[in-house]
Design a protein around this motif. Structure first.
Motif, PDB file in Angstrom:
ATOM      1  N   UNK A  63      -3.024   2.210  -4.032  1.00 57.54           N
ATOM      2  CA  UNK A  63      -2.599   3.603  -3.916  1.00 57.54           C
ATOM      3  C   UNK A  63      -3.720   4.481  -3.377  1.00 57.54           C
ATOM      4  N   UNK A  64      -3.370   5.278  -2.369  1.00 57.62           N
ATOM      5  CA  UNK A  64      -4.282   6.267  -1.788  1.00 57.62           C
ATOM      6  C   UNK A  64      -3.620   7.625  -1.952  1.00 57.62           C
ATOM      7  N   UNK A  65      -4.424   8.689  -2.156  1.00 61.78           N
ATOM      8  CA  UNK A  65      -3.844  10.002  -2.435  1.00 61.78           C
ATOM      9  C   UNK A  65      -4.432  11.095  -1.553  1.00 61.78           C
ATOM     10  N   UNK A  66      -3.630  12.139  -1.387  1.00 59.13           N
ATOM     11  CA  UNK A  66      -4.058  13.343  -0.679  1.00 59.13           C
ATOM     12  C   UNK A  66      -3.423  14.540  -1.380  1.00 59.13           C
ATOM     13  N   UNK A  67      -4.112  15.690  -1.337  1.00 58.65           N
ATOM     14  CA  UNK A  67      -3.660  16.880  -2.052  1.00 58.65           C
ATOM     15  C   UNK A  67      -2.900  17.873  -1.173  1.00 58.65           C
ATOM     16  N   UNK A  68      -2.810  17.611   0.128  1.00 60.63           N
ATOM     17  CA  UNK A  68      -2.044  18.501   1.001  1.00 60.63           C
ATOM     18  C   UNK A  68      -1.458  17.686   2.152  1.00 60.63           C
ATOM     19  N   UNK A  69      -0.501  18.276   2.830  1.00 61.72           N
ATOM     20  CA  UNK A  69       0.242  17.551   3.864  1.00 61.72           C
ATOM     21  C   UNK A  69      -0.637  17.149   5.044  1.00 61.72           C
ATOM     22  N   UNK A  70      -1.470  18.055   5.520  1.00 66.17           N
ATOM     23  CA  UNK A  70      -2.310  17.752   6.692  1.00 66.17           C
ATOM     24  C   UNK A  70      -3.220  16.560   6.412  1.00 66.17           C
ATOM     25  N   UNK A  71      -3.904  16.588   5.271  1.00 61.16           N
ATOM     26  CA  UNK A  71      -4.780  15.482   4.886  1.00 61.16           C
ATOM     27  C   UNK A  71      -3.965  14.217   4.675  1.00 61.16           C
ATOM     28  N   UNK A 127       9.235  15.613   8.584  1.00 63.70           N
ATOM     29  CA  UNK A 127       9.670  15.717   9.985  1.00 63.70           C
ATOM     30  C   UNK A 127       8.563  15.278  10.933  1.00 63.70           C
ATOM     31  N   UNK A 128       7.341  15.724  10.635  1.00 64.04           N
ATOM     32  CA  UNK A 128       6.200  15.381  11.497  1.00 64.04           C
ATOM     33  C   UNK A 128       5.942  13.870  11.479  1.00 64.04           C
ATOM     34  N   UNK A 129       5.978  13.273  10.303  1.00 64.62           N
ATOM     35  CA  UNK A 129       5.763  11.826  10.185  1.00 64.62           C
ATOM     36  C   UNK A 129       6.843  11.045  10.937  1.00 64.62           C
ATOM     37  N   UNK A 130       8.073  11.525  10.903  1.00 68.22           N
ATOM     38  CA  UNK A 130       9.184  10.816  11.543  1.00 68.22           C
ATOM     39  C   UNK A 130       9.184  10.975  13.061  1.00 68.22           C
ATOM     40  N   UNK A 131       8.449  11.955  13.572  1.00 67.90           N
ATOM     41  CA  UNK A 131       8.370  12.162  15.031  1.00 67.90           C
ATOM     42  C   UNK A 131       7.275  11.323  15.678  1.00 67.90           C
ATOM     43  N   UNK A 150       0.842  -1.192   0.000  1.00 71.61           N
ATOM     44  CA  UNK A 150       0.000   0.000   0.000  1.00 71.61           C
ATOM     45  C   UNK A 150       0.881   1.248   0.000  1.00 71.61           C
ATOM     46  N   UNK A 151       0.506   2.234  -0.825  1.00 76.39           N
ATOM     47  CA  UNK A 151       1.224   3.500  -0.914  1.00 76.39           C
ATOM     48  C   UNK A 151       0.284   4.660  -0.643  1.00 76.39           C
ATOM     49  N   UNK A 152       0.817   5.727  -0.082  1.00 78.92           N
ATOM     50  CA  UNK A 152       0.108   6.996  -0.001  1.00 78.92           C
ATOM     51  C   UNK A 152       0.937   8.000  -0.802  1.00 78.92           C
ATOM     52  N   UNK A 153       0.274   8.664  -1.745  1.00 78.65           N
ATOM     53  CA  UNK A 153       0.893   9.737  -2.526  1.00 78.65           C
ATOM     54  C   UNK A 153       0.304  11.047  -2.042  1.00 78.65           C
ATOM     55  N   UNK A 154       1.179  11.983  -1.666  1.00 83.14           N
ATOM     56  CA  UNK A 154       0.741  13.305  -1.237  1.00 83.14           C
ATOM     57  C   UNK A 154       1.310  14.317  -2.231  1.00 83.14           C
ATOM     58  N   UNK A 162       1.625  23.370   4.779  1.00 83.35           N
ATOM     59  CA  UNK A 162       2.835  22.688   5.244  1.00 83.35           C
ATOM     60  C   UNK A 162       3.567  22.069   4.052  1.00 83.35           C
ATOM     61  N   UNK A 163       4.873  22.349   3.938  1.00 85.86           N
ATOM     62  CA  UNK A 163       5.622  21.754   2.824  1.00 85.86           C
ATOM     63  C   UNK A 163       6.024  20.317   3.149  1.00 85.86           C
ATOM     64  N   UNK A 164       6.559  19.642   2.147  1.00 84.57           N
ATOM     65  CA  UNK A 164       6.913  18.236   2.307  1.00 84.57           C
ATOM     66  C   UNK A 164       8.020  17.997   3.318  1.00 84.57           C
TER      67      UNK A 164
END
Length: 120
Positions: free
Chosen positions: A28-36, A65-69, A3-7, A58-60
């Protein structure tokens, strides 16, 4: 099936990535912005994340950084994808915790091979 998420905020880029990744048979699942996208990652627990650097809000780099925390997402590989093609951008992305960095425009076969390293 991995499974992948593309942002990414550009539908055309998402479609190009989906076409390049189709031979891998990914869910594959997608989102158009970082928060979503971050919320989607927490919900779906993907095998890998493809994250555009240039996003509204929020930029990539910040999203990575947020995902890794977060305990629930810190071990999911993040592949940054960006038109920011300076080596310093790649260095900065990897320093934020990304597993890899792919420059746009990307070669479809190269993108597929990169994703296969992290999500199979």
């Amino acid at each position: 099936m991995a499974k992948l998420v593309i942002i990414d905020d550009l539908d055309t880029e998402i479609e190009l990535m989906k076409m390049a990744l189709a031979p891998g048979g990914y869910d594959i699942h997608t989102a158009a912005d970082a928060e979503t996208g971050i919320d989607l990652v927490k919900k779906e627990s993907p095998d890998a994340i493809l994250l555009d650097v240039v996003l509204p809000g929020m930029d990539g780099f910040a999203a990575c950084r947020k995902l890794k925390k977060e305990d629930s997402t810190k071990n999911i590989p993040v592949i940054l994808i960006s038109s920011k093609s300076e080596e310093s951008d790649k260095f900065w992305g990897l320093k934020q915790g990304a597993s890899d960095y792919v420059f746009k425009p990307f070669d479809g076969d190269a993108l597929l091979n990169t994703v296969k390293q992290y999500a199979n």
